[in-house]
Design a protein around this motif. Structure first.
Motif, PDB file in Angstrom:
ATOM      1  N   SER A 139      34.912  25.582  48.082  1.00 33.71           N
ATOM      2  CA  SER A 139      35.563  24.417  48.699  1.00 33.71           C
ATOM      3  C   SER A 139      34.609  23.718  49.656  1.00 33.71           C
ATOM      4  CB  SER A 139      36.829  24.848  49.445  1.00 33.71           C
ATOM      5  OG  SER A 139      37.791  25.359  48.545  1.00 33.71           O
ATOM      6  N   PHE A 140      33.898  24.496  50.481  1.00 35.65           N
ATOM      7  CA  PHE A 140      32.942  23.894  51.402  1.00 35.65           C
ATOM      8  C   PHE A 140      31.792  23.236  50.644  1.00 35.65           C
ATOM      9  CE2 PHE A 140      34.953  26.663  54.563  1.00 35.65           C
ATOM     10  CZ  PHE A 140      35.004  25.808  55.656  1.00 35.65           C
ATOM     11  N   ALA A 141      31.372  23.840  49.541  1.00 36.32           N
ATOM     12  CA  ALA A 141      30.238  23.313  48.778  1.00 36.32           C
ATOM     13  C   ALA A 141      30.533  21.956  48.159  1.00 36.32           C
ATOM     14  CB  ALA A 141      29.834  24.308  47.683  1.00 36.32           C
ATOM     15  N   GLN A 142      31.793  21.644  47.959  1.00 36.76           N
ATOM     16  CA  GLN A 142      32.159  20.336  47.431  1.00 36.76           C
ATOM     17  C   GLN A 142      32.097  19.252  48.505  1.00 36.76           C
ATOM     18  OE1 GLN A 142      35.932  20.598  45.395  1.00 36.76           O
ATOM     19  NE2 GLN A 142      35.240  22.259  44.072  1.00 36.76           N
ATOM     20  N   GLY A 143      31.982  19.674  49.764  1.00 40.36           N
ATOM     21  CA  GLY A 143      31.831  18.729  50.860  1.00 40.36           C
ATOM     22  C   GLY A 143      30.369  18.614  51.265  1.00 40.36           C
ATOM     23  N   ASP A 144      30.143  18.219  52.507  1.00 42.01           N
ATOM     24  CA  ASP A 144      28.787  18.017  52.999  1.00 42.01           C
ATOM     25  C   ASP A 144      28.300  19.282  53.701  1.00 42.01           C
ATOM     26  OD1 ASP A 144      26.393  17.151  53.967  1.00 42.01           O
ATOM     27  OD2 ASP A 144      27.181  15.463  55.123  1.00 42.01           O
TER      28      ASP A 144
ATOM     29  N   SER B  20      27.599  21.802  44.657  1.00 41.50           N
ATOM     30  CA  SER B  20      28.972  21.299  44.528  1.00 41.50           C
ATOM     31  C   SER B  20      29.705  21.846  43.306  1.00 41.50           C
ATOM     32  CB  SER B  20      28.964  19.762  44.474  1.00 41.50           C
ATOM     33  OG  SER B  20      28.191  19.302  43.377  1.00 41.50           O
ATOM     34  N   ASP B  21      28.954  22.362  42.320  1.00 42.76           N
ATOM     35  CA  ASP B  21      29.601  22.901  41.123  1.00 42.76           C
ATOM     36  C   ASP B  21      29.730  24.418  41.163  1.00 42.76           C
ATOM     37  OD1 ASP B  21      26.846  23.397  40.915  1.00 42.76           O
ATOM     38  OD2 ASP B  21      26.932  23.442  38.725  1.00 42.76           O
ATOM     39  N   ILE B  22      29.386  25.029  42.293  1.00 41.54           N
ATOM     40  CA  ILE B  22      29.398  26.491  42.355  1.00 41.54           C
ATOM     41  C   ILE B  22      30.811  27.027  42.152  1.00 41.54           C
ATOM     42  CG2 ILE B  22      29.771  26.833  44.856  1.00 41.54           C
ATOM     43  CD1 ILE B  22      27.379  28.892  44.641  1.00 41.54           C
ATOM     44  N   ALA B  23      30.917  28.082  41.374  1.00 42.06           N
ATOM     45  CA  ALA B  23      32.231  28.641  41.050  1.00 42.06           C
ATOM     46  C   ALA B  23      32.100  30.136  40.807  1.00 42.06           C
ATOM     47  CB  ALA B  23      32.815  27.961  39.817  1.00 42.06           C
ATOM     48  N   MET B  24      33.240  30.815  40.779  1.00 39.75           N
ATOM     49  CA  MET B  24      33.253  32.262  40.603  1.00 39.75           C
ATOM     50  C   MET B  24      33.191  32.626  39.120  1.00 39.75           C
ATOM     51  SD  MET B  24      36.153  35.035  41.796  1.00 39.75           S
ATOM     52  CE  MET B  24      36.361  34.198  43.358  1.00 39.75           C
ATOM     53  N   TYR B  25      32.366  33.595  38.813  1.00 43.15           N
ATOM     54  CA  TYR B  25      32.238  34.096  37.449  1.00 43.15           C
ATOM     55  C   TYR B  25      32.256  35.626  37.470  1.00 43.15           C
ATOM     56  CZ  TYR B  25      30.785  29.399  36.123  1.00 43.15           C
ATOM     57  OH  TYR B  25      30.742  28.043  35.918  1.00 43.15           O
ATOM     58  N   LYS B  26      32.635  36.184  36.344  1.00 40.32           N
ATOM     59  CA  LYS B  26      32.621  37.636  36.221  1.00 40.32           C
ATOM     60  C   LYS B  26      31.382  38.074  35.471  1.00 40.32           C
ATOM     61  CE  LYS B  26      35.454  41.618  34.903  1.00 40.32           C
ATOM     62  NZ  LYS B  26      36.760  42.082  34.368  1.00 40.32           N
ATOM     63  N   ASN B  27      30.657  39.004  36.058  1.00 42.38           N
ATOM     64  CA  ASN B  27      29.489  39.580  35.409  1.00 42.38           C
ATOM     65  C   ASN B  27      29.979  40.675  34.463  1.00 42.38           C
ATOM     66  OD1 ASN B  27      27.156  40.955  34.666  1.00 42.38           O
ATOM     67  ND2 ASN B  27      26.198  40.724  36.681  1.00 42.38           N
ATOM     68  N   GLN B  28      29.924  40.389  33.183  1.00 41.08           N
ATOM     69  CA  GLN B  28      30.460  41.320  32.191  1.00 41.08           C
ATOM     70  C   GLN B  28      29.655  42.611  32.099  1.00 41.08           C
ATOM     71  OE1 GLN B  28      33.301  40.800  30.857  1.00 41.08           O
ATOM     72  NE2 GLN B  28      33.581  38.634  31.384  1.00 41.08           N
ATOM     73  N   GLN B  29      28.394  42.565  32.556  1.00 42.74           N
ATOM     74  CA  GLN B  29      27.542  43.744  32.440  1.00 42.74           C
ATOM     75  C   GLN B  29      27.949  44.851  33.409  1.00 42.74           C
ATOM     76  OE1 GLN B  29      23.583  42.195  32.952  1.00 42.74           O
ATOM     77  NE2 GLN B  29      23.389  41.645  30.801  1.00 42.74           N
ATOM     78  N   ASN B  30      28.364  44.458  34.611  1.00 44.51           N
ATOM     79  CA  ASN B  30      28.732  45.487  35.594  1.00 44.51           C
ATOM     80  C   ASN B  30      30.129  45.292  36.168  1.00 44.51           C
ATOM     81  OD1 ASN B  30      28.355  43.293  37.277  1.00 44.51           O
ATOM     82  ND2 ASN B  30      26.436  44.053  38.146  1.00 44.51           N
ATOM     83  N   ASP B  31      30.889  44.364  35.580  1.00 48.38           N
ATOM     84  CA  ASP B  31      32.288  44.163  35.947  1.00 48.38           C
ATOM     85  C   ASP B  31      32.448  43.751  37.417  1.00 48.38           C
ATOM     86  OD1 ASP B  31      34.910  44.052  34.983  1.00 48.38           O
ATOM     87  OD2 ASP B  31      35.421  45.965  35.907  1.00 48.38           O
ATOM     88  N   THR B  32      31.498  42.938  37.908  1.00 46.29           N
ATOM     89  CA  THR B  32      31.593  42.417  39.270  1.00 46.29           C
ATOM     90  C   THR B  32      31.694  40.892  39.217  1.00 46.29           C
ATOM     91  OG1 THR B  32      29.182  42.262  39.489  1.00 46.29           O
ATOM     92  CG2 THR B  32      30.241  44.313  40.218  1.00 46.29           C
ATOM     93  N   TYR B  33      32.062  40.307  40.360  1.00 45.27           N
ATOM     94  CA  TYR B  33      32.192  38.854  40.437  1.00 45.27           C
ATOM     95  C   TYR B  33      31.065  38.270  41.278  1.00 45.27           C
ATOM     96  CZ  TYR B  33      36.814  39.226  38.347  1.00 45.27           C
ATOM     97  OH  TYR B  33      37.847  39.467  37.481  1.00 45.27           O
TER      98      TYR B  33
END
Length: 243
Positions: free
Chosen positions: A79-84, A95-108
């Protein structure tokens, strides 16, 4: 390593996070004063612990004691990254940063495809630690001892937030600048202070506080009103900065 980092910060305008492509700026006092409310809201949120967001998490139906610092960061940072956030991260576009799941070690993790930057838990801790060091922020380590204490803290914090809702922002850095510029120990005028980095300014502020405390203690010692053998905190017997 920490001592070397602190010394080097006095002459730096930014700090690189190794192997990430991320650089954290050390803004000047003048830059922060342009919108200090935004700056302090940003750095306090990016270094926050769930304890400090207990009410917001409770409103979301989340038990703050079950959330890690990193999980809270993953919730807040996009949310902060979409601002200044240029005052901290310069021209890096996150601004496009988002959460992803790392399938190799099952972490986010957080990832920005636009800037090809990934933030995992290890890198998060580096970012938070650097921001705290630059700004002299202590880490909140308190935790409730049991469920009763937890519910009491949430209730207390909720009342506090309601009481403060709608109140205008109280300038913090501006007050410190005015206070220091009018102290004989501080060798800068208003214009020169604006050019100091926030790290240099904070270190100067802490040193002046230490010197004042030392002088007052020594006056008490010489006057016979202070018994040094009974002092619990003996750091007041030295005017040197605490590292």
């Amino acid at each position: 390593m920490k001592k070397q980092l602190r010394k080097s910060l006095l002459s730096l305008s930014c700090v690189e996070i190794p192997d990430t492509g991320l650089t954290i700026r050390i803004p000047t006092v003048g830059e922060i004063l342009e919108d200090e409310q935004h700056y302090y809201s940003l750095i306090s949120s990016l270094t926050a612990t769930p304890f400090q967001y207990m009410v917001q998490l409770d409103d979301m139906g989340i038990d703050f004691t079950t959330v890690t610092d990193y999980q809270l960061f993953m919730m807040l940072f996009p949310s902060f990254a979409q601002g200044d956030i240029r005052i901290l991260f310069g021209d890096t576009d996150l601004s496009d940063i988002a959460m992803y799941k790392n399938q190799q070690n099952d972490t986010y993790l957080l990832h920005s495809a636009r800037s090809n930057i990934t933030i995992d838990e290890y890198i998060y801790h580096q970012i938070a630690d650097r921001i705290r060091q630059i700004n002299g922020l202590p880490k909140e380590t308190r935790r409730p001892g049991n469920n009763e204490a937890k519910e009491f803290r949430i209730k207390l914090e909720r009342k506090k937030q309601k009481r403060n809702a709608g109140k205008p922002y109280e300038p913090y850095l501006e007050k410190l600048v005015v206070a220091l510029v009018n102290r004989p120990e501080f060798k800068y005028n208003y214009e020169q202070t604006h050019d100091l980095t926030i790290y240099q300014f904070n270190r100067s502020f802490e040193q002046i506080k230490t010197s004042i405390h030392f002088d007052n203690t020594m006056i008490g010692v010489y006057a016979g009103t202070v018994d040094t053998s009974k002092l619990k905190d003996r750091s007041c017997l030295s005017w040197l900065p605490v590292t």
